[in-house]
Design an enzyme around this catalytic site. Structure first.
Site, short mmCIF file in Angstrom:
data_model
loop_
_atom_site.label_atom_id
_atom_site.label_comp_id
_atom_site.label_asym_id
_atom_site.label_seq_id
_atom_site.Cartn_x
_atom_site.Cartn_y
_atom_site.Cartn_z
CB SER A 169 -0.93 -0.03 1.69
OG SER A 169 -1.77 1.23 1.93
CE1 TYR B 270 -3.93 -2.46 5.21
CE2 TYR B 270 -3.22 -0.83 4.67
CZ TYR B 270 -3.82 -1.46 3.84
OH TYR B 270 -4.23 -1.01 2.73
P1 NAD Z 1 -11.69 -6.71 0.28
O1 NAD Z 1 -12.04 -6.12 1.41
O2 NAD Z 1 -12.52 -6.66 -1.15
O3 NAD Z 1 -11.06 -8.19 -0.28
C1 NAD Z 1 -10.37 -8.72 0.72
C2 NAD Z 1 -10.53 -10.72 0.30
O4 NAD Z 1 -9.73 -10.87 1.48
C3 NAD Z 1 -11.44 -10.52 0.87
O5 NAD Z 1 -12.24 -11.86 0.05
C4 NAD Z 1 -11.32 -11.45 2.08
O6 NAD Z 1 -12.44 -13.03 1.82
C5 NAD Z 1 -10.24 -11.91 2.12
N1 NAD Z 1 -9.57 -12.12 2.91
C6 NAD Z 1 -9.13 -11.84 4.60
N2 NAD Z 1 -9.15 -12.43 5.60
C7 NAD Z 1 -9.03 -13.08 5.09
C8 NAD Z 1 -8.49 -14.78 5.37
N3 NAD Z 1 -7.68 -14.48 6.63
N4 NAD Z 1 -7.37 -15.56 4.74
C9 NAD Z 1 -7.90 -15.46 3.97
N5 NAD Z 1 -8.35 -14.44 2.95
C10 NAD Z 1 -8.97 -13.81 3.92
O7 NAD Z 1 -10.47 -5.85 -0.18
P2 NAD Z 1 -9.06 -5.62 -1.28
O8 NAD Z 1 -9.40 -3.86 -0.71
O9 NAD Z 1 -9.23 -5.90 -2.60
O10 NAD Z 1 -8.16 -4.73 -0.36
C11 NAD Z 1 -7.10 -6.43 -1.48
C12 NAD Z 1 -5.49 -6.22 -0.57
O11 NAD Z 1 -5.53 -4.52 -1.29
C13 NAD Z 1 -5.48 -5.95 1.34
O12 NAD Z 1 -4.39 -6.30 1.30
C14 NAD Z 1 -5.25 -4.33 0.87
O13 NAD Z 1 -4.55 -3.94 2.24
C15 NAD Z 1 -4.83 -3.74 -0.09
N6 NAD Z 1 -4.67 -2.76 -0.44
C16 NAD Z 1 -5.97 -2.00 -0.86
C17 NAD Z 1 -6.41 -0.77 -0.89
C18 NAD Z 1 -7.86 -0.28 -1.19
O14 NAD Z 1 -7.65 1.20 -1.39
N7 NAD Z 1 -8.62 -1.35 -1.66
C19 NAD Z 1 -5.43 -0.18 -0.63
C20 NAD Z 1 -3.94 -0.10 -1.07
C21 NAD Z 1 -3.56 -1.53 -0.66
#
Ligand code: NAD
Length: 266
Positions: A148, A161
């Protein structure tokens, strides 16, 4: 570019958001994809969608914080799709709170998903990348960690985080060194804010904690430091991951790639 056609990829947390689009993008590039998620129903639904679009995918139950579940899930992928070539360690959640109110249980949960999960999935996938291929040389592979902008910067309310996302840089760089001679490359992809369920949940929470409106959270907190006030998209992140998987040499390894509309410039 190296084709990833026919390669086997595991994408964790791919039942939703960024991971789902990465799974689709790798599938469009010809990879067979395992949708590994704690939400098995969601993972199977994404795999079915990819199948309908002409790709090859399976849904796999995997809680990335559970050592046995990670090992069993990886073994299932190898059995059904073949040895792992690509791991995208993407599963993640967000819990926001100021440090003085951050419960120890929440802290441990955050580090378990983001850091233990990255370690456990890497350790399970690596033997398949280090194993000898038909030519007797290590098969190699690519590991991408979902970092991130918070791998490089801090924000209020996000102690666990920010700590975890910084930690991924250390794991990735160590893997880049250990895996180099065996053809394994490693990167951290670092998105800015992307409108996924993870971010949508934060908007009202941050508004409450910071005492500002939801519109101000979006405009000032989330997009205030971008060059254009625009959210990063799941497609932006997925295309970056695909590029790194297809890149042909270790000229690129151990790097962090920030995809954030200029919010963070390295
Ligand atoms: P999201 O909530 O849409 O998806 C997350 C997925 O992870 C879900 O399908 C959930 O079921 C799964 N999950 C949660 N706990 C789990 C576990 N213990 N084991 C296996 N699966 C698990 O979130 P997203 O926004 O797509 O985030 C995905 C990644 O991107 C994360 O690592 C997040 O930190 C990172 N990220 C997101 C953003 C953003 O703005 N959305 C920005 C930077 C980084």
């Amino acid at each position: 570019m190296t084709s990833i056609n026919g390669k086997v990829a595991i994408v964790t947390g791919a039942a939703s958001g960024i991971g789902k689009e990465i799974a689709f993008e790798l599938s469009r590039a010809g990879a067979a994809v395992a949708i590994a998620d704690i939400n098995l129903e969601g993972a199977r639904a994404v795999a079915a969608e990819i199948g309908q679009a002409g790709g090859r995918a399976i849904g796999v139950a995997m809680d990335v914080t559970d050592e046995d579940a990670v090992n069993a899930g990886t073994a299932q992928v190898v059995k059904e799709l073949g040895p792992v070539d690509i791991l995208v360690s993407n599963a993640g959640i967000q819990i926001v709170n100021p440090i003085e109110n951050y419960s120890y249980a929440d802290w441990k949960k955050m580090l378990a998903i983001h850091l233990d999960g990255a370690f456990l999935t890497t350790r399970a996938a690596l033997p398949h990348m280090y194993a000898a291929g038909d030519d007797g040389k290590p098969r190699g592979g690519t590991v991408i960690y979902m970092g991130s902008v918070h791998s490089h910067q801090a924000s209020k309310l996000k102690s666990a985080y920010v700590t975890a996302k910084h930690g991924l840089l250390g794991l990735s760089r160590t893997l880049a060194k250990e895996g180099g001679e065996r053809g394994v490359r490693s990167h951290v992809v670092c998105p800015g804010f992307v409108r996924t369920p993870l971010v949508d949940r934060q908007i009202p929470e941050q508004a409450k904690e910071l005492g500002i409106s939801e519109e101000e959270v979006i405009r000032n907190v989330m997009l205030g430091q971008t060059v254009d006030g625009i959210f990063t998209t799941v497609e932006d992140v997925a295309q970056t991951v695909r590029f790194l998987c297809e890149f042909p040499s270790a000229a690129l390894t151990g790097q962090s790639f920030v995809v954030s509309h200029g919010w963070h410039m390295q």
